[in-house]
Each structure stands twice: as C-alpha cells, then as structure tokens.
Motif scaffolding. Sequence first.
Motif, PDB file in Angstrom:
ATOM      1  N   UNK A  15       0.850  -1.175   0.000  1.00 16.80           N
ATOM      2  CA  UNK A  15       0.000   0.000   0.000  1.00 16.80           C
ATOM      3  C   UNK A  15       0.892   1.232   0.000  1.00 16.80           C
ATOM      4  N   UNK A  16       0.717   2.063  -1.008  1.00 11.01           N
ATOM      5  CA  UNK A  16       1.499   3.302  -1.143  1.00 11.01           C
ATOM      6  C   UNK A  16       3.000   3.023  -1.100  1.00 11.01           C
ATOM      7  N   UNK A  17       3.414   1.918  -1.711  1.00  8.65           N
ATOM      8  CA  UNK A  17       4.833   1.601  -1.790  1.00  8.65           C
ATOM      9  C   UNK A  17       5.417   0.945  -0.556  1.00  8.65           C
ATOM     10  N   UNK A  18       4.597   0.744   0.488  1.00  2.98           N
ATOM     11  CA  UNK A  18       5.059   0.103   1.724  1.00  2.98           C
ATOM     12  C   UNK A  18       4.577  -1.347   1.718  1.00  2.98           C
ATOM     13  N   UNK A  19       5.507  -2.271   1.898  1.00  5.60           N
ATOM     14  CA  UNK A  19       5.181  -3.691   1.945  1.00  5.60           C
ATOM     15  C   UNK A  19       4.946  -4.101   3.391  1.00  5.60           C
ATOM     16  N   UNK A  20       3.796  -4.723   3.628  1.00  5.10           N
ATOM     17  CA  UNK A  20       3.495  -5.255   4.957  1.00  5.10           C
ATOM     18  C   UNK A  20       3.384  -6.766   4.846  1.00  5.10           C
ATOM     19  N   UNK A  21       4.167  -7.452   5.664  1.00  3.90           N
ATOM     20  CA  UNK A  21       4.101  -8.905   5.748  1.00  3.90           C
ATOM     21  C   UNK A  21       3.428  -9.220   7.084  1.00  3.90           C
ATOM     22  N   UNK A  22       2.177  -9.681   6.995  1.00  2.19           N
ATOM     23  CA  UNK A  22       1.393  -9.983   8.197  1.00  2.19           C
ATOM     24  C   UNK A  22       1.485 -11.469   8.491  1.00  2.19           C
ATOM     25  N   UNK A  23       1.785 -11.775   9.743  1.00  2.00           N
ATOM     26  CA  UNK A  23       1.941 -13.161  10.164  1.00  2.00           C
ATOM     27  C   UNK A  23       1.033 -13.434  11.356  1.00  2.00           C
ATOM     28  N   UNK A  24       0.538 -14.651  11.425  1.00  2.00           N
ATOM     29  CA  UNK A  24      -0.273 -15.081  12.558  1.00  2.00           C
ATOM     30  C   UNK A  24       0.029 -16.546  12.833  1.00  2.00           C
ATOM     31  N   UNK A  25      -0.252 -16.968  14.045  1.00  2.00           N
ATOM     32  CA  UNK A  25      -0.025 -18.360  14.417  1.00  2.00           C
ATOM     33  C   UNK A  25       1.382 -18.587  14.935  1.00  2.00           C
ATOM     34  N   UNK A  47      10.997  -1.741  -2.790  1.00  2.00           N
ATOM     35  CA  UNK A  47       9.939  -1.232  -1.923  1.00  2.00           C
ATOM     36  C   UNK A  47      10.393   0.041  -1.200  1.00  2.00           C
ATOM     37  N   UNK A  48       9.437   0.854  -0.795  1.00  2.00           N
ATOM     38  CA  UNK A  48       9.744   2.095  -0.060  1.00  2.00           C
ATOM     39  C   UNK A  48       9.838   1.872   1.434  1.00  2.00           C
ATOM     40  N   UNK A  49       9.459   0.705   1.902  1.00  2.00           N
ATOM     41  CA  UNK A  49       9.512   0.387   3.323  1.00  2.00           C
ATOM     42  C   UNK A  49       8.940  -0.995   3.571  1.00  2.00           C
ATOM     43  N   UNK A  50       9.339  -1.588   4.701  1.00  2.00           N
ATOM     44  CA  UNK A  50       8.887  -2.927   5.074  1.00  2.00           C
ATOM     45  C   UNK A  50       8.333  -2.881   6.490  1.00  2.00           C
ATOM     46  N   UNK A 116       7.709   3.790   9.295  1.00  2.00           N
ATOM     47  CA  UNK A 116       8.354   3.670   7.991  1.00  2.00           C
ATOM     48  C   UNK A 116       7.861   4.703   6.987  1.00  2.00           C
ATOM     49  N   UNK A 117       6.747   5.359   7.275  1.00  2.00           N
ATOM     50  CA  UNK A 117       6.220   6.335   6.316  1.00  2.00           C
ATOM     51  C   UNK A 117       6.548   7.768   6.677  1.00  2.00           C
ATOM     52  N   UNK A 118       6.795   8.028   7.957  1.00  2.00           N
ATOM     53  CA  UNK A 118       7.126   9.395   8.365  1.00  2.00           C
ATOM     54  C   UNK A 118       8.561   9.706   7.990  1.00  2.00           C
TER      55      UNK A 118
END
Length: 127
Positions: A15-25, A47-50, A116-118
């Motif tokens: 989203x907007x160049x920021x990669x989010x890796x969501x983990x559960x479990x 990517x612009x951020x992780x 990571x966006x600021x």
Amino acid sequence: MTEFRTPPVLETTVDAGITTVSCAGELELATSPRLRDALLTPLGDGTNGIVADLAAVTFCDSTIFSVLVETYREAQARNVPYAIAAGPAVARPLAILGLDRLLPLHPGVAEARAAVTEPPSAPRLVS
C-alpha cells in the motif's frame, strides 16, 4: 499425546509503496524460509519500506529472530525503512535476548507503519 498448534499464516500486501508482511499463528524453523523470502524479496524489488506485522503471532522461535535481524541489516544496507509490529509472543523473547535494543519494535501495526512512512526528523540545532 495430541498437539494443538496454530498453523502459520503469512500474507503480503503493498500500500502506497510500503510492503506489509502480516503473520499469525506459530512461526518456527519450517516457516522461517517463507518469512525470509516474504521480507527480503521486496527489498530487492525496490519497496519504499517494510513492515513485519507479527502482532498476531502466538509462538516464535530463534530462527525467526535470525530472519528479523537479517532483514533489519539488509534494509539498513539498502536505506529502506523497516519496522516490526511485535505482540507479546515476539516482543518478550526479543527483550530477554536484548534484541529489542537493535530491532525497530513497535506495539502495533499502525505505529510500525507510521515509523516507515514518516520522514526522519531533522537533527536539532543547539545554539
């Protein structure tokens, strides 16, 4: 003996160049290669951020901590902002190991994303 385990879930969004890796479990040795690829591949893709969203992780072993440190170092080398949203199952062992002083930990995904966006704050001049 019956073993009750929470199967790991990994999901990547951009989203907007920021990669989010969501983990559960539960994240452990068998999961670490998938997590490593999910976090490091976007760095090579520009990517612009992780953001590593580990807020819903219920168990995390030392192989995952190695992946988080490796990603942190690679992000720094590429000058890409990196932040970790760490729930108690991740934050507590990282604190015990002293890795909370190295890794950019945040209590939730909103705080990690903001980190990571600021833009970095300008150094304050003292007169």
